[in-house]
Scaffold this active site. Structure first.
Site, PDB file in Angstrom:
ATOM      1  N   HIS A   1      -4.559  -4.716   0.416  1.00 28.76           N
ATOM      2  CA  HIS A   1      -4.131  -5.266   1.693  1.00 28.76           C
ATOM      3  C   HIS A   1      -4.630  -6.859   1.720  1.00 28.76           C
ATOM      4  O   HIS A   1      -5.622  -7.253   2.345  1.00 28.76           O
ATOM      5  CB  HIS A   1      -4.819  -4.473   2.919  1.00 28.76           C
ATOM      6  CG  HIS A   1      -4.331  -3.134   2.952  1.00 28.76           C
ATOM      7  ND1 HIS A   1      -2.918  -3.112   3.725  1.00 28.76           N
ATOM      8  CD2 HIS A   1      -4.683  -2.064   2.733  1.00 28.76           C
ATOM      9  CE1 HIS A   1      -2.631  -1.739   3.614  1.00 28.76           C
ATOM     10  NE2 HIS A   1      -3.529  -1.103   3.213  1.00 28.76           N
TER      11      HIS A   1
ATOM     12  N   CYS B   1       0.674  -1.254  -0.052  1.00 30.06           N
ATOM     13  CA  CYS B   1      -0.002  -0.049   0.108  1.00 30.06           C
ATOM     14  C   CYS B   1       0.701   1.316  -0.110  1.00 30.06           C
ATOM     15  O   CYS B   1       1.724   1.738  -0.930  1.00 30.06           O
ATOM     16  CB  CYS B   1      -0.984   0.055   1.245  1.00 30.06           C
ATOM     17  SG  CYS B   1      -2.343   1.158   0.814  1.00 30.06           S
TER      18      CYS B   1
ATOM     19  N   GLU C   1      -3.361  -9.040   3.148  1.00 31.32           N
ATOM     20  CA  GLU C   1      -3.353  -9.681   4.610  1.00 31.32           C
ATOM     21  C   GLU C   1      -4.396  -9.385   5.596  1.00 31.32           C
ATOM     22  O   GLU C   1      -4.139  -9.838   6.574  1.00 31.32           O
ATOM     23  CB  GLU C   1      -1.807  -9.066   5.128  1.00 31.32           C
ATOM     24  CG  GLU C   1      -1.842  -7.783   5.782  1.00 31.32           C
ATOM     25  CD  GLU C   1      -2.055  -6.682   4.629  1.00 31.32           C
ATOM     26  OE1 GLU C   1      -1.998  -5.508   5.032  1.00 31.32           O
ATOM     27  OE2 GLU C   1      -1.802  -6.924   3.595  1.00 31.32           O
TER      28      GLU C   1
END
Length: 305
Positions: free
Chosen positions: A235, A142, A237
């Site tokens: 993102h 990001c 994760e």
């Protein structure tokens, strides 16, 4: 094989409950194997939450991974207990004499600032320059990806008219690329950001390959042709409830925020979000560890250059 983490890192209890395979330092001492050395530069304010999410991704791999956590010394974190940082985090000065197979640089909530206005920008530039000769492959997330594209290639970021917020469909542009191996033709990734990188700017750099984009959220994934740099705008994760937590946080602060796109079923806040990105998130990190780190890094880390 598992990831190796400090004996009493808070993430250990969470990962154990989820049956994610990890190994404490004590047990790892009995292993006669060359683990991958992965350095995580955590720029996020809630460091425990972020480190747990990333360790979860790294733990879903057959490779043994030795993880070290670092922070920037030029910024004081206000959202993580000082004792946690003191116990588990090092500074760049403490690790810059080492070599690492891989490194992860997280995002940070500083998109509203010009890069040079970020209080730790000079330190981050030093770390990114160091990574070119002391880390075999670096994985940027990001804002970390935006900062690295700007530092390494001069690619600017652009403000968005409103927050890119939700779970968006993505397509693959390089189907045979190792980083996207096994991906479905359409897959989902969470985004939460106020700025963007334009695909056309990345395509102008001969050293880079654009691997995936979204018809809605735009640029998502690129890598240098030698595999030493990976840039991820979303993102992958994130946990199931991360976007929900961010949504209610922004509401409480009185910030302009819309219900995250394609997240709550039928946009009904009473319904639990569907976890649509977990498989591809795990696959992305596994592919990076396997194809870009394990299969390419020198056996002797001191040979990395």
């Amino acid at each position: 094989m598992p990831i190796k983490i400090p004996n009493d890192l808070p993430a250990a209890r969470i990962l154990e409950n989820e049956h994610v395979f990890y190994m404490t330092e004590e047990r790892a001492l009995t292993q006669d194997i060359r683990p991958l050395k992965i350095l995580i530069l955590n720029l996020m304010p809630k460091k425990i939450e972020t480190e747990t999410q990333i360790l979860r991704m790294l733990g879903n791999s057959p490779l043994q991974v030795d993880v070290e956590l670092i922070q920037v010394k030029s910024h004081v974190s206000k959202n993580t207990p000082a004792e946690h940082i003191f116990k588990f985090y090092k500074t760049f000065d403490e690790v810059k004499g080492e070599k690492y197979d891989g490194m992860i640089i997280t995002g940070a909530p500083v998109e509203h600032l010009e890069y040079e206005e970020v209080d730790y920008w000079q330190e981050l530039c030093e770390i990114m320059q160091w990574s070119k000769t002391n880390v075999y492959s670096t994985f940027h997330i990001c804002w970390g990806a935006q900062a690295a594209l700007y530092y390494h290639y001069g690619i600017p970021k652009y403000p968005l008219p409103k927050k890119m917020f939700g779970v968006f469909p993505h397509v693959i542009h390089q189907r045979r690329h190792p980083l996207t191996r096994g991906f479905d033709e359409k897959f989902y990734v969470p985004h939460s950001r106020h700025t963007e990188i334009k695909v056309s700017d990345v395509e102008k750099v001969p050293e880079l390959e654009v691997l995936s984009t979204s018809p809605i959220s735009g640029f998502y994934l690129a890598a240098s042709r030698d595999g030493r740099q990976v840039f991820v705008m979303g993102h992958s994760e994130y946990d199931r409830m991360t976007l929900s937590d961010e949504y209610y946080r922004d509401l409480e602060k009185g910030l302009p925020i819309e219900i995250p796109y394609h997240y709550f079923p039928e946009d009904n806040l009473q319904k639990a979000p569907l976890y649509l990105w977990r498989a591809h998130g795990n696959l992305l990190y596994r592919n990076w560890l396997n194809f870009f780190v394990y299969q390419r890094t020198p056996y002797n880390p001191q040979d990395i250059k």
